[in-house]
Motif scaffolding. Sequence first.
Motif, PDB file in Angstrom:
ATOM      1  N   ALA A  67       0.801  -1.221   0.000  1.00  0.00           N
ATOM      2  CA  ALA A  67       0.000   0.000   0.000  1.00  0.00           C
ATOM      3  C   ALA A  67       0.838   1.278   0.000  1.00  0.00           C
ATOM      4  CB  ALA A  67      -0.976   0.012   1.178  1.00  0.00           C
ATOM      5  N   PRO A  68       1.134   1.828  -1.180  1.00  0.00           N
ATOM      6  CA  PRO A  68       1.865   3.096  -1.271  1.00  0.00           C
ATOM      7  C   PRO A  68       1.035   4.253  -0.721  1.00  0.00           C
ATOM      8  CG  PRO A  68       1.842   1.929  -3.379  1.00  0.00           C
ATOM      9  CD  PRO A  68       0.843   1.254  -2.498  1.00  0.00           C
ATOM     10  N   SER A  69       1.721   5.228  -0.169  1.00  0.00           N
ATOM     11  CA  SER A  69       1.047   6.416   0.341  1.00  0.00           C
ATOM     12  C   SER A  69       0.667   7.342  -0.801  1.00  0.00           C
ATOM     13  CB  SER A  69       1.965   7.156   1.323  1.00  0.00           C
ATOM     14  OG  SER A  69       1.389   8.396   1.680  1.00  0.00           O
ATOM     15  N   HIS A  70      -0.635   7.505  -1.023  1.00  0.00           N
ATOM     16  CA  HIS A  70      -1.097   8.345  -2.128  1.00  0.00           C
ATOM     17  C   HIS A  70      -0.773   9.812  -1.905  1.00  0.00           C
ATOM     18  CE1 HIS A  70      -4.250   8.126   0.869  1.00  0.00           C
ATOM     19  NE2 HIS A  70      -4.908   9.136   0.328  1.00  0.00           N
ATOM     20  N   VAL A  71      -0.836  10.279  -0.644  1.00  0.00           N
ATOM     21  CA  VAL A  71      -0.609  11.694  -0.369  1.00  0.00           C
ATOM     22  C   VAL A  71       0.870  12.075  -0.472  1.00  0.00           C
ATOM     23  CG1 VAL A  71      -2.672  11.936   1.057  1.00  0.00           C
ATOM     24  CG2 VAL A  71      -0.505  11.275   2.130  1.00  0.00           C
ATOM     25  N   ASP A  72       1.735  11.105  -0.677  1.00  0.00           N
ATOM     26  CA  ASP A  72       3.157  11.376  -0.876  1.00  0.00           C
ATOM     27  C   ASP A  72       3.616  11.093  -2.305  1.00  0.00           C
ATOM     28  OD1 ASP A  72       3.929  12.066   1.877  1.00  0.00           O
ATOM     29  OD2 ASP A  72       3.432   9.985   2.331  1.00  0.00           O
ATOM     30  N   THR A  73       2.703  10.625  -3.156  1.00  0.00           N
ATOM     31  CA  THR A  73       3.107  10.208  -4.499  1.00  0.00           C
ATOM     32  C   THR A  73       2.307  10.900  -5.603  1.00  0.00           C
ATOM     33  OG1 THR A  73       1.641   8.279  -4.254  1.00  0.00           O
ATOM     34  CG2 THR A  73       4.003   7.950  -3.787  1.00  0.00           C
ATOM     35  N   PHE A  74       0.983  10.672  -5.659  1.00  0.00           N
ATOM     36  CA  PHE A  74       0.194  11.152  -6.794  1.00  0.00           C
ATOM     37  C   PHE A  74      -1.047  11.954  -6.398  1.00  0.00           C
ATOM     38  CE2 PHE A  74       2.400   7.305  -8.294  1.00  0.00           C
ATOM     39  CZ  PHE A  74       3.116   7.859  -9.352  1.00  0.00           C
ATOM     40  N   HIS A 388      -2.748  11.438   8.489  1.00  0.00           N
ATOM     41  CA  HIS A 388      -2.151  11.711   9.794  1.00  0.00           C
ATOM     42  C   HIS A 388      -0.967  10.784  10.022  1.00  0.00           C
ATOM     43  CE1 HIS A 388      -4.889   8.342  10.996  1.00  0.00           C
ATOM     44  NE2 HIS A 388      -3.821   8.013  11.705  1.00  0.00           N
ATOM     45  N   SER A 389      -0.161  11.134  10.983  1.00  0.00           N
ATOM     46  CA  SER A 389       1.039  10.350  11.259  1.00  0.00           C
ATOM     47  C   SER A 389       0.729   9.178  12.169  1.00  0.00           C
ATOM     48  CB  SER A 389       2.111  11.227  11.901  1.00  0.00           C
ATOM     49  OG  SER A 389       1.652  11.711  13.163  1.00  0.00           O
ATOM     50  N   GLN A 390       1.509   8.147  12.025  1.00  0.00           N
ATOM     51  CA  GLN A 390       1.512   7.030  12.965  1.00  0.00           C
ATOM     52  C   GLN A 390       2.894   7.054  13.615  1.00  0.00           C
ATOM     53  OE1 GLN A 390       0.985   3.116  11.297  1.00  0.00           O
ATOM     54  NE2 GLN A 390       0.400   2.231  13.251  1.00  0.00           N
ATOM     55  N   ASN A 398      -5.266   3.071   4.921  1.00  0.00           N
ATOM     56  CA  ASN A 398      -6.442   3.844   4.536  1.00  0.00           C
ATOM     57  C   ASN A 398      -7.067   3.211   3.298  1.00  0.00           C
ATOM     58  OD1 ASN A 398      -8.409   5.741   4.078  1.00  0.00           O
ATOM     59  ND2 ASN A 398      -7.004   7.319   3.328  1.00  0.00           N
ATOM     60  N   ASN A 399      -8.247   2.643   3.454  1.00  0.00           N
ATOM     61  CA  ASN A 399      -8.918   1.973   2.331  1.00  0.00           C
ATOM     62  C   ASN A 399      -9.989   2.819   1.662  1.00  0.00           C
ATOM     63  OD1 ASN A 399     -10.511   1.579   4.824  1.00  0.00           O
ATOM     64  ND2 ASN A 399     -11.880   0.388   3.534  1.00  0.00           N
ATOM     65  N   ASP A 421     -10.941  14.025  -0.311  1.00  0.00           N
ATOM     66  CA  ASP A 421     -11.161  15.278   0.409  1.00  0.00           C
ATOM     67  C   ASP A 421      -9.843  16.038   0.559  1.00  0.00           C
ATOM     68  OD1 ASP A 421      -9.829  14.513   3.016  1.00  0.00           O
ATOM     69  OD2 ASP A 421     -11.363  12.971   2.945  1.00  0.00           O
ATOM     70  N   ASP A 422      -9.895  17.202   1.184  1.00  0.00           N
ATOM     71  CA  ASP A 422      -8.724  18.094   1.262  1.00  0.00           C
ATOM     72  C   ASP A 422      -7.526  17.461   1.955  1.00  0.00           C
ATOM     73  OD1 ASP A 422     -10.028  20.089  -0.071  1.00  0.00           O
ATOM     74  OD2 ASP A 422     -10.651  21.181   1.727  1.00  0.00           O
ATOM     75  N   TYR A 423      -7.768  16.442   2.773  1.00  0.00           N
ATOM     76  CA  TYR A 423      -6.666  15.796   3.482  1.00  0.00           C
ATOM     77  C   TYR A 423      -6.308  14.422   2.900  1.00  0.00           C
ATOM     78  CZ  TYR A 423      -7.474  19.400   7.018  1.00  0.00           C
ATOM     79  OH  TYR A 423      -7.624  20.599   7.668  1.00  0.00           O
ATOM     80  N   GLY A 424      -7.158  13.905   2.018  1.00  0.00           N
ATOM     81  CA  GLY A 424      -6.860  12.613   1.414  1.00  0.00           C
ATOM     82  C   GLY A 424      -7.380  11.415   2.175  1.00  0.00           C
ATOM     83  N   TYR A 425      -8.340  11.644   3.070  1.00  0.00           N
ATOM     84  CA  TYR A 425      -8.892  10.532   3.843  1.00  0.00           C
ATOM     85  C   TYR A 425      -9.839   9.654   3.026  1.00  0.00           C
ATOM     86  CZ  TYR A 425      -7.249  11.854   8.521  1.00  0.00           C
ATOM     87  OH  TYR A 425      -6.473  12.104   9.629  1.00  0.00           O
ATOM     88  N   GLU A 426     -10.669  10.304   2.190  1.00  0.00           N
ATOM     89  CA  GLU A 426     -11.767   9.559   1.580  1.00  0.00           C
ATOM     90  C   GLU A 426     -12.072  10.097   0.181  1.00  0.00           C
ATOM     91  OE1 GLU A 426     -16.384   8.259   2.723  1.00  0.00           O
ATOM     92  OE2 GLU A 426     -15.173   9.490   4.090  1.00  0.00           O
ATOM     93  N   ALA A 427     -12.420   9.193  -0.738  1.00  0.00           N
ATOM     94  CA  ALA A 427     -12.826   9.591  -2.080  1.00  0.00           C
ATOM     95  C   ALA A 427     -14.163  10.323  -2.000  1.00  0.00           C
ATOM     96  CB  ALA A 427     -12.939   8.378  -2.984  1.00  0.00           C
TER      97      ALA A 427
END
Length: 476
Positions: A67-74, A388-390, A398-399, A421-427
């Motif tokens: 699971a790549p981090s979407h908010v750090d890649t695309f 958010h950070s772990q 995050n699914n 959304d603005d933070y990338g939590y949910e489509a």
Amino acid sequence: MNTNPFSRREFLKTGSNGFGYLAFAALAQQQALRANPQAAATGPLAPKAPHFAARAKHVIFLCMQGAPSHVDTFDYKPKLTADTGKGAPSAAGRYGTAKLMGSPWKFSRQGKSGLYISELFPNLGKHADEMCILNSMSTDLPAHPQAFSQLHTGTTQFVRPSLGSWALYGLGTMNENLPGFITVNPPGNATRTYGSAFLPAIYQGTKIGGNAFPGGGGGGRRGGGMGQATVANIKNDRYTTAEQRTQLDLVQALNKSRMQQDGGVSPEVEGVIESYELAFRMQAEVPKVMDLSKETAATKALYGIDEQETDTFGRQCLMARKFIEAGVRFIELTNGNWDQHFNLKAALERNTAAIDKPIAGLLTDLKQRGLLKDTLVIWGGEFGRTPHSQGEDGRDHNNKGFSMWMAGGGVKGGMNYGLTDDYGYEAVQNKMHIHDWHATVLALLGLDHERLTFRYAGRDFRLTDVYGTVAREIFA
């Protein structure tokens, strides 16, 4: 009454000529097949017409396990960066008092289309105008085994045929001497992700490498990896080819006898017969296709072969191109260790450095050879990561929102599809569930996901179950 019209001399004379005629007929058939590749296979692997005009003939699925981090890649999220350190919004539910963490890497616009892509992909970013980035993916469960299973088979819990198996079942093969579905470096505990389940065995993926594959976890190794990997047991050093053929003829005679006992129609037995014949033919063909020694130095450099970070995945990507040229229908390459619960900065940089140049090289090579227009290249993993950070330097599962991308094969390049959304939590816009993604991939191959069914246990099964909407907006 003498029913034998031939003397022994006449029989031998006629028989010897007959063997020559048989050999001539075989050569003539091979010549005809070369002239008309669509007639190359018979039985379960025979080429089949798609349901409608196909945009793609082949698929290369670049699977990033973990699971790549979407908010750090695309998936560029400037508000997330601006609000770094603030408490996660209440809408995040179970995340409680976790702190938002913006990406440590800069995003910039790439290509004429201006797609935002992370600086983690300096080479791949040059192909932005060929990429359709899906930023609204979702799947059912944020657990690796279940999500990885759903990514490949459409279900989180049952044993079902994989996407590659369905594609091969629906379209057949394009080369009678090679598997129609090849999986390179699959996880050792994930056989169901390339299995055919209740489809005939001939449709399952042929495995190359595995969890013990050199360098398979991410980085490369100079001179190692793909160049020395082979299909398990591809050569039988104990018997000659003629002896193997004699042995196989006996086994096949028994299989055909069993099929006749079953009324002459048995997809399971027919699949076994075809599997044995394919395995016999593969002995000569597969080692040739997997041999990279004849590739030019410039081609190897394009893929990052013989470079420390990129050698392993570069060899896999070059192998994928060679399999495409040889007519393989569906190829999956797996790259592991994308599960950054901690040590995000160092680990994600290591992951992306291992694949960035090889994938860019693959897209360049396919395009130069005129293969990209018929080849659908897909990149992604089973889900994304939390905004958010772990801990201090990690992200959780995050699914509900994550990114994948496609290129070639009839999709629009230079396009973003969907939003989180603005933070990338949910489509939140143009949501694309895994069922929708499966339906879309099949549609690009010319297959209607509702018509691609197989009768099993009294019902018609399909990859998308009772779901799936094709995202036609991304079609070129």
